[in-house]
Design an enzyme around this catalytic site. Sequence first.
Site, short mmCIF file in Angstrom:
data_model
loop_
_atom_site.label_atom_id
_atom_site.label_comp_id
_atom_site.label_asym_id
_atom_site.label_seq_id
_atom_site.Cartn_x
_atom_site.Cartn_y
_atom_site.Cartn_z
N ASN A 1 88.65 -8.04 29.51
CA ASN A 1 87.19 -8.06 29.37
C ASN A 1 86.53 -8.15 30.73
O ASN A 1 87.03 -8.81 31.63
CB ASN A 1 86.73 -9.28 28.56
CG ASN A 1 86.83 -9.05 27.07
OD1 ASN A 1 87.29 -8.01 26.63
ND2 ASN A 1 86.40 -10.02 26.30
N ILE A 2 85.36 -7.54 30.82
CA ILE A 2 84.64 -7.55 32.09
C ILE A 2 84.36 -8.98 32.54
O ILE A 2 84.31 -9.28 33.73
CB ILE A 2 83.35 -6.72 32.00
CG1 ILE A 2 82.77 -6.48 33.38
CG2 ILE A 2 82.33 -7.37 31.10
CD1 ILE A 2 81.82 -5.33 33.44
N LYS A 3 84.21 -9.89 31.57
CA LYS A 3 83.93 -11.30 31.89
C LYS A 3 85.01 -11.87 32.82
O LYS A 3 84.73 -12.64 33.71
CB LYS A 3 83.86 -12.09 30.59
CG LYS A 3 83.76 -13.59 30.74
CD LYS A 3 82.35 -14.04 30.96
CE LYS A 3 82.29 -15.57 31.09
NZ LYS A 3 80.98 -16.02 31.51
N GLY A 4 86.26 -11.46 32.55
CA GLY A 4 87.33 -11.82 33.48
C GLY A 4 87.77 -13.26 33.44
O GLY A 4 87.61 -13.95 32.44
#
Lengths: 518, 260
Positions: free
Chosen positions: B135-138
Site C-alpha cells: 500500500n502507498i501508506k507504507g
Amino acid sequence: MTNLLHLPADDVTRARALAAEAGAPVVAIARAHSTSSVERAVLRLAGICGADVDGTPWVNRLVDEVAAQVGLESGVALPVWNALEQSEDLVTLAQRAAAGRVDFALPTGPAREVAMANATRAVSLGLERIDSQRRHRELLVASLATPKRPWIYLIVATGNINEDIPQAQAAAREGADVIAVIRSTGQSLLDYVPEGATTEGYAGTYATQENFKLMRAALDETSAELGRYIRLTNYASGLCMPEMATLAGLERLDMMLNDSMYGILFRDINPIRTFVDQRFSRQIHARAGIIINTGEDNYLTTADPIEAAHTVTVSQLLNEFFAHEAGLADWQIGLGHAFEINPDTPNSFQLELAHALLARELFPDAPLKWMPPTKHMTGDIFRGYLLDGFFNLAGMLTGQDILLVGMMTEAVVTPWLSDRDLALQNVQYVRNAAAGLRDDFHPSRTGLIAVRGRHVLAEAIGLLDRIADTGLLNAIADGTFGLMHRPANKGKGLAGVITKDPYYFNPASLLLEGPVSA
Amino acid sequence: MNDQMNPSVDAPVVIRPYGDTTGDGMVQVSFTLPLAHDKRAEGAALQLANKMGISPALVVHAKAMGPEFTFFIVYGTVHHLVEVDKVVVFERDYELLTPKDANAAVREQLGRPLVTVGACIGSDAHTVGIDAILNIKGFAGEKGLEYYGEFEVHNLGAQVSVPELVNQAIAFHADAVLVSQVVTQKDAHLANVRELTAAFREAYPHGRRPLIVVGGPRFDPTMAAELGVDRIFGKGTTPGEVASYLVHAMVNQQRKASDV
C-alpha cells in the site's frame, strides 16, 4: 473575516460552487447504495454487541446470514425485526441464525409495518443514547475551563489499553487537550470491529467499544482533576466507518478521523464503499456533536508539498461539501493540512505560511488541524526539534486550532516520555513567546506569501474545474489525488456494496436525514 | 597508547570520541529515570553515567517530568577505545535504492513496469505485512510499492488460495509474487509456502517462474533455499528493501537471460 491574502471573493465563491458540482453526483451515488457496514451500524444502534468464540462479532454473523438468505438490497432491518420473536434480543437472534435455525424473509403488508415500527423504536434508543452523551459532553465542557486554541493534540499508541490509560492521563497532565489513541496497524482493513478490552496491538491499540469506554472514563477522571475537558480521538477510517462512528457516538468520543477519500487513496478501499460509508458515518458524527479530522496531510507525504499544495485545497473543499451535506456544522469540520515542505527549499517558511493561511482564510469557522513535519524528520533529532519549533510558530501565526504535537524522534522510535515532554516545552515556549504575534502579522498584498496563497487557490479552481467536468470518480481513477489510480469497480470492500431496491428500509438513515427524505 | 598518533599509518587505528580536542573522549547522553527530581535522583544519574563508562560525568540538566520521573542530560569523558580495524560491517548483497533510483533501474533494464502480485495465502487473514509493503501508506516512513511509478502492483488481499494466486500471477504476467504469512500455528506458514512453491513449479516451465518472495515475523531468512523461494524477509522489513531486492534480482535475471 480577515483577508490577509487578499483572496478575490469571486474565486472563493467559485471554488465552493465547483466543489459542490463535483460532489453532487457522488452524493447521489451514496444515497442509492448501502454497505454491509452501514447495515451493521443500524444493528449496533439497536444495541447488538458481543462476539462468538472465534471473536467474530454477532453483528457480522447476523448480517452475513441475512445477506446469504435474502440479500441486503432491502436493508437488514426488515428481515431482522420480522424474525425477532417476542421479547427476543438481537444477540439471541444472531446466535439462532448462526446455528442455522432462522429463516429470514422480507415481510409484506401489515407484517412489514410492524417490523418497521419495531426497528425504528430499537434504533431510536441508540440515537437517544448518542444524544444524551452529547448533552453530557456539553455540560462537562460548560462546567470546566475551555482550553485556549490551539488545542494540543497528543498521541498514545502502546497496543495495550491498560498502558494507554496512564500514558494518556500523564499526557493530559503535561498539557494535552486532545488524546488520540492510534489504532493497531491494519485495523482499517478489518471488515469487523473487534470486541472487548484489548492488550495486544501492532504499533497501536485496537479500537473497540470497550476500549473507547475505558479511555473515556479515565479521561473524565483526569478532566475533573485538571478542571479542563480532555477530548478523546479515534479513527473512523477504513472498512467500518459507520460502525466506528456509531461506537464513538455511543461512548462519547469527541473527535474522529474521517476523510472522504483517504480510504480510497491510501488503503485501496473501493470508492463507492467509501463514499457510502463516509456519508452515513458523518451523519452519525453530526448527531453526536463529534468534530471530524480530515486527512489532507497524507497528500503531502506522498506528493511534493509545493507542487501538490492545491490538491490539499481541493480535498478540503470537497471534504467541506460532503461534511455539510451530511449535516456537520462548520465547528465540526476539522480540515487537515501539514508542514511538509523540504526545509532546504529557499523561503520554505513563507510558503508554509501561505498554505496555512490559505486554509485559515478559506475556512474561517472550521477547527483546522495542523500536522507536524514527518517527511523531513531524518533521525537528526536536534534539527527535528528546530523544525518542530518553526511548525509551532507557523501554527500560532496563522491561527490553527488543533495542533498535533511534533516529536523530534519522529521516524526513530515511538515517542518516549521525555520526547513528549520536550515537544510540549517547544509548543509552550512558542505559544507564550508569540502569543500576540498573529495580531501584528499582515503580509503585504504583493509579497511572496499573499501571491503564493492566491496562486494556490487559482490552481485549486483549475483542478476543481477539471474534476467537475470529468467526474470525481473518474478523477480518482485517473490518479488525480496522491498519485493513486483507484477505479470505482475495484478495491477492498466492493463485495459489501449494496444497490438499494425500491423496498429498502433503514430506520437509522430515516431518523438521521430528518423528515425531508422519505 | 600513543599508537593512535603514529604518523606512519594513514588513519589512526585506535580512536576516541571527539569533543573539541583529539582524544578527549567527550560524549553527551540523555535519559530518564523513574525517580522524583531531587539530589538523590541527580546522584543516581551520575552513578548510571559512571557505570556506562562516563567518568568524570557532569549532569548539566535535570528536569522533573511529573512527580515520578526526571529527565537528565549528561556530559563526560569515556575511556573506551574504538579499534577501527576491528569494525565489522554487514554487507547486504544488493544495494538499497531510493524509489527514484529503483524506478530508473526498472525503466532502463526492463523497459516496462515490474509487475508484482501480492497476497496472504491459506487461512491467513492478516494483511498487515503485505499491506505495509504494497500500500502507498507504507511502513516505517517509507511508501509502499504502489508509490513506485515503474512498479505495477496487484494486491490480492487475504485468504487467497494457492491455485488462485498462480492463476492471477499468470494473468498479470507477474515478475514477482509476494506472499505474507503471519499465522504460524502448527507451522502453517511453512506448509503454505511449500504448497506455494510446488504449485508454481508445476504451472511454469523450468526457470521461467516469477520471483517468489515471502515475508512474515516468524520466518528464518536463511531458509529460502529449503523452502524453494527466492527470498525471505523477516520482521521490520521496509518497502524500500523489498523494492531494492526486486530490482536487483530482476536486473540480474535480465543479464543472465541476455548472456544466453
